[in-house]
Enzyme design. Sequence first.
Site, PDB file in Angstrom:
ATOM      1  N   CYS A 197      48.107  56.627  41.592  1.00  0.00           N
ATOM      2  CA  CYS A 197      47.808  55.657  42.661  1.00  0.00           C
ATOM      3  C   CYS A 197      47.201  56.321  43.892  1.00  0.00           C
ATOM      4  O   CYS A 197      46.650  55.644  44.760  1.00  0.00           O
ATOM      5  CB  CYS A 197      49.068  54.888  43.044  1.00  0.00           C
ATOM      6  SG  CYS A 197      49.779  53.991  41.665  1.00  0.00           S
TER       7      CYS A 197
ATOM      8  N   HIS B  50      47.781  51.788  49.991  1.00  0.00           N
ATOM      9  CA  HIS B  50      47.841  51.557  48.550  1.00  0.00           C
ATOM     10  C   HIS B  50      48.653  50.281  48.317  1.00  0.00           C
ATOM     11  O   HIS B  50      49.703  50.069  48.934  1.00  0.00           O
ATOM     12  CB  HIS B  50      48.490  52.745  47.838  1.00  0.00           C
ATOM     13  CG  HIS B  50      48.810  52.429  46.413  1.00  0.00           C
ATOM     14  ND1 HIS B  50      47.878  51.900  45.549  1.00  0.00           N
ATOM     15  CD2 HIS B  50      49.971  52.525  45.711  1.00  0.00           C
ATOM     16  CE1 HIS B  50      48.456  51.697  44.373  1.00  0.00           C
ATOM     17  NE2 HIS B  50      49.719  52.067  44.448  1.00  0.00           N
TER      18      HIS B  50
ATOM     19  N   ASN C 179      49.175  45.934  41.559  1.00  0.00           N
ATOM     20  CA  ASN C 179      48.958  47.381  41.709  1.00  0.00           C
ATOM     21  C   ASN C 179      47.906  47.845  40.696  1.00  0.00           C
ATOM     22  O   ASN C 179      48.174  47.879  39.497  1.00  0.00           O
ATOM     23  CB  ASN C 179      50.298  48.101  41.493  1.00  0.00           C
ATOM     24  CG  ASN C 179      50.197  49.593  41.744  1.00  0.00           C
ATOM     25  OD1 ASN C 179      49.107  50.141  41.843  1.00  0.00           O
ATOM     26  ND2 ASN C 179      51.344  50.253  41.836  1.00  0.00           N
TER      27      ASN C 179
END
Length: 312
Positions: A113, A239, A269
């Site tokens: 990520c 993020h 996500n």
Amino acid sequence: MGNRLIGYGSYLPERVMTNQDFEKIMDTSDEWIVSRTGMRERHMARDDETVVDMAAIAAQRALDNAKLTIDDIDLIIVANVSAELDFPSVGCQILGKLGATKNIPAFDVRGACTGYIYALHCARAFFTAGIHNRIMIIGAEKMSRFIDWSDRSTAVLFGDGAGAMIFEHSTSSYSGIIDTVIMSDGNEFNMLHGSTDHRIIMNGPETYKKAVQLMPDAARYIMSHAGITADNVDWIIPHQANLRIIQSCAEKLDFPMEKILVTVDKHANTSGASGVLALSYAFDNDIIKRGQLILYPAFGSGLTWGAALIRV
Ligand code: UT7
């Protein structure tokens, strides 16, 4: 030597999976997902749609936006962990799809990520060294490949998509990628990782605790390194893993939520694609304006974390 952002583009698969769709196939609820994560829907690629397909479309859109062709690019860096083929890199695979007629160096970074921050860090280093003139950063993920449909605690969290940004060498050091920081701690890799049978394994609460500590830490570090304060920052694009994590970061940084871009409700996500996709979304919806200063903190498997400062 500086750089400037000259193009962006993104791609989201057509298929959208809502929280209500999950309610039909597992023991979960829209109420739980929204209250614990802020997620409402996520895009999921078709079975025959690959990371390379998505990356190539986002890249072509960024090239169109910059009024360039692939042959105008000097280097491609792709952030991803979910490519179907172990090798070659997604970067190499998209060159053919985009019709490159010259040899262009391309490689992938596997920062999970935080991958797009790792990619931006590499790009900044190449610009600083004066090695490349135009660099394309791509974040592309098909996280749905890794979903364990018997694990409700991770299945609802991820989505697919791709985003691309093109930066060009510039004499100004006040535009484009201004500063970056990347970190990792391999001792904590067990907290969030892929399994040998391609499933996501995550200790959610422990990962959460680390995220709310390390993302603000990275944001503070980069502001101090660049000699600025939060007052100089126009937008934070964190993020997109969980709305509660984002709200906690805002609180810790004493930064208003109105100036924090949130896409986790729509995209969930998307790992290495998250921040790149979010920037395209912000431009396409007239949220972020050219010339504004963006702070990008990120966190993910590795553990990895970091931040970038970009004047768009
Ligand atoms: O992008 C990389 C970084 N990733 C992250 O930053 C993710 C960080 N972690 C998180 O965002 C949160 O920990 C989660 C969203 C994953 C989970 O939220 P939580 O508030 O930490 O929940 P929990 O894991 O402590 O679980 C609480 C309860 C449990 O039930 P019991 O044991 O209290 O009865 C879970 O079984 O919620 C249950 N639960 C669910 N219930 C309905 C877990 N998943 C679900 C679900 N639907 N999908």
